[in-house]
Design an enzyme around this catalytic site. Structure first.
Site, PDB file in Angstrom:
ATOM      1  N   GLU A  85      32.307  49.421  26.653  1.00  0.00           N
ATOM      2  CA  GLU A  85      33.582  50.124  26.531  1.00  0.00           C
ATOM      3  C   GLU A  85      34.599  49.368  25.659  1.00  0.00           C
ATOM      4  O   GLU A  85      35.804  49.591  25.788  1.00  0.00           O
ATOM      5  CB  GLU A  85      34.154  50.400  27.925  1.00  0.00           C
ATOM      6  CG  GLU A  85      33.310  51.388  28.709  1.00  0.00           C
ATOM      7  CD  GLU A  85      34.060  51.967  29.887  1.00  0.00           C
ATOM      8  OE1 GLU A  85      34.338  53.170  29.870  1.00  0.00           O
ATOM      9  OE2 GLU A  85      34.372  51.197  30.825  1.00  0.00           O
ATOM     10  N   HIS A 104      41.434  47.008  30.673  1.00  0.00           N
ATOM     11  CA  HIS A 104      40.766  48.165  31.273  1.00  0.00           C
ATOM     12  C   HIS A 104      40.182  47.745  32.608  1.00  0.00           C
ATOM     13  O   HIS A 104      39.513  46.724  32.699  1.00  0.00           O
ATOM     14  CB  HIS A 104      39.649  48.684  30.370  1.00  0.00           C
ATOM     15  CG  HIS A 104      38.784  49.711  31.057  1.00  0.00           C
ATOM     16  ND1 HIS A 104      39.307  50.824  31.681  1.00  0.00           N
ATOM     17  CD2 HIS A 104      37.442  49.782  31.252  1.00  0.00           C
ATOM     18  CE1 HIS A 104      38.326  51.536  32.214  1.00  0.00           C
ATOM     19  NE2 HIS A 104      37.190  50.918  31.971  1.00  0.00           N
ATOM     20  N   HIS A 106      38.859  49.240  36.836  1.00  0.00           N
ATOM     21  CA  HIS A 106      38.502  50.315  37.760  1.00  0.00           C
ATOM     22  C   HIS A 106      39.196  50.037  39.094  1.00  0.00           C
ATOM     23  O   HIS A 106      38.630  50.310  40.147  1.00  0.00           O
ATOM     24  CB  HIS A 106      36.984  50.376  37.953  1.00  0.00           C
ATOM     25  CG  HIS A 106      36.203  50.426  36.664  1.00  0.00           C
ATOM     26  ND1 HIS A 106      34.946  49.896  36.531  1.00  0.00           N
ATOM     27  CD2 HIS A 106      36.520  50.947  35.455  1.00  0.00           C
ATOM     28  CE1 HIS A 106      34.509  50.086  35.288  1.00  0.00           C
ATOM     29  NE2 HIS A 106      35.450  50.714  34.609  1.00  0.00           N
ATOM     30  N   HIS A 174      37.372  57.315  36.960  1.00  0.00           N
ATOM     31  CA  HIS A 174      36.865  56.135  36.249  1.00  0.00           C
ATOM     32  C   HIS A 174      37.769  54.921  36.479  1.00  0.00           C
ATOM     33  O   HIS A 174      37.345  53.953  37.098  1.00  0.00           O
ATOM     34  CB  HIS A 174      36.744  56.498  34.759  1.00  0.00           C
ATOM     35  CG  HIS A 174      36.241  55.390  33.888  1.00  0.00           C
ATOM     36  ND1 HIS A 174      35.712  55.621  32.644  1.00  0.00           N
ATOM     37  CD2 HIS A 174      36.201  54.041  34.054  1.00  0.00           C
ATOM     38  CE1 HIS A 174      35.335  54.470  32.089  1.00  0.00           C
ATOM     39  NE2 HIS A 174      35.638  53.503  32.930  1.00  0.00           N
TER      40      HIS A 174
HETATM   41 ZN   LIG Z   1      35.320  51.515  32.594  1.00  0.00          ZN
END
Ligand SMILES: [Zn+2]
Length: 248
Positions: A85, A104, A106, A174
């Site tokens: 990603e 980023h 989760h 996500h």
């Molecule tokens: Zn992710």
């Protein structure tokens, strides 16, 4: 096989150490676990960024950092595998000249706000940056049924478009992204997005109906000023905790 792009040049060891430390900080604060990542735009090259090879954030050292170009290709012949990603980062940097760092994650408390019709709101002054609004990226809108991952430039570009000029965006089912004009600001926002989400769950559980008395966009703008100082103080504490257990 495509040729590896040239490196934009060496980065100061203290900058690399701070970026590696940011991974540890995000893990210690419960923002990332075995997954998740942070990057920093190359200090000397607008079209390059640095992030760790694909590995658990809490294990990152400065030697694990890789330079990428805005196609997500590793530079200087580096053959270590990057995160699938990494295109989140390359596309946000491409779209936003003001952004120097991207996180980023989760982190779990945030995810429900991408699954329902309750928008995330700024619950307290340290999360003032949330008051500008938190857009939700639904990958189905442009890409239909997918594996949910931002694994190429096209998906990354669509996410960056949803982020717009905001500091935080959710990814439906996500996770989330947080950005900043410094490494410290991005870390602060990622941490306080997760804290804010927890507080909003508590507030919603207590509320007997009606809207929450969250910060207005105007209060958010005003309260974000002193947050620069708060972010510096938080960084001082978190960075010293990492230094105490590493030699960098
Ligand atoms: Zn992710």
């Amino acid at each position: 096989m495509t040729k590896s792009p040239a490196s934009a040049g060496p980065v100061a060891p203290e900058v690399l150490a701070d970026l590696a430390a940011a991974s540890h900080i995000l893990a210690a604060q419960g923002v990332v676990d075995a997954m998740g990542h942070i990057s920093l735009r190359h200090p000397d090259a607008q079209d390059r960024f640095l992030m760790s090879r694909a590995m658990p954030p809490a294990l990152v050292t400065p030697a694990d950092l890789v330079e990428f170009d805005m196609n997500g290709d590793a530079c200087g012949g580096d053959t270590r595998s990057g995160f699938l990603e990494r295109f989140i980062h390359s596309e946000v940097y491409t779209a936003r000249a003001d952004v120097m760092s991207v996180v980023h994650s989760h982190s779990p408390s945030v995810i429900p706000f991408g699954l329902c019709d309750k928008p995330m709101q700024a619950m307290f002054h340290n999360a003032a940056f949330v008051a500008a609004g938190v857009p939700v990226f639904d990958i189905r809108t442009k890409f239909g049924t997918t594996d949910m991952l931002i694994c190429d430039c096209v998906r990354g570009g669509a996410l960056a478009e949803t982020l717009g000029d905001k500091n935080v965006a959710l990814l439906r089912a996500h996770g989330s992204i947080a950005v900043g004009d410094t490494l410290q600001a991005a870390v602060f926002r990622a941490v306080y997005t997760e804290v804010n989400a927890r507080i909003q769950h508590w507030a919603l559980a207590l509320a007997s109906g009606g809207p929450l008395a969250a910060l207005s966009p105007e209060e958010g703008l005003l309260a974000d000023e002193p947050n620069q100082g708060a972010a510096a103080r938080a960084w001082q504490l978190w960075r010293s905790n990492v230094r105490a257990k590493t030699n960098w």
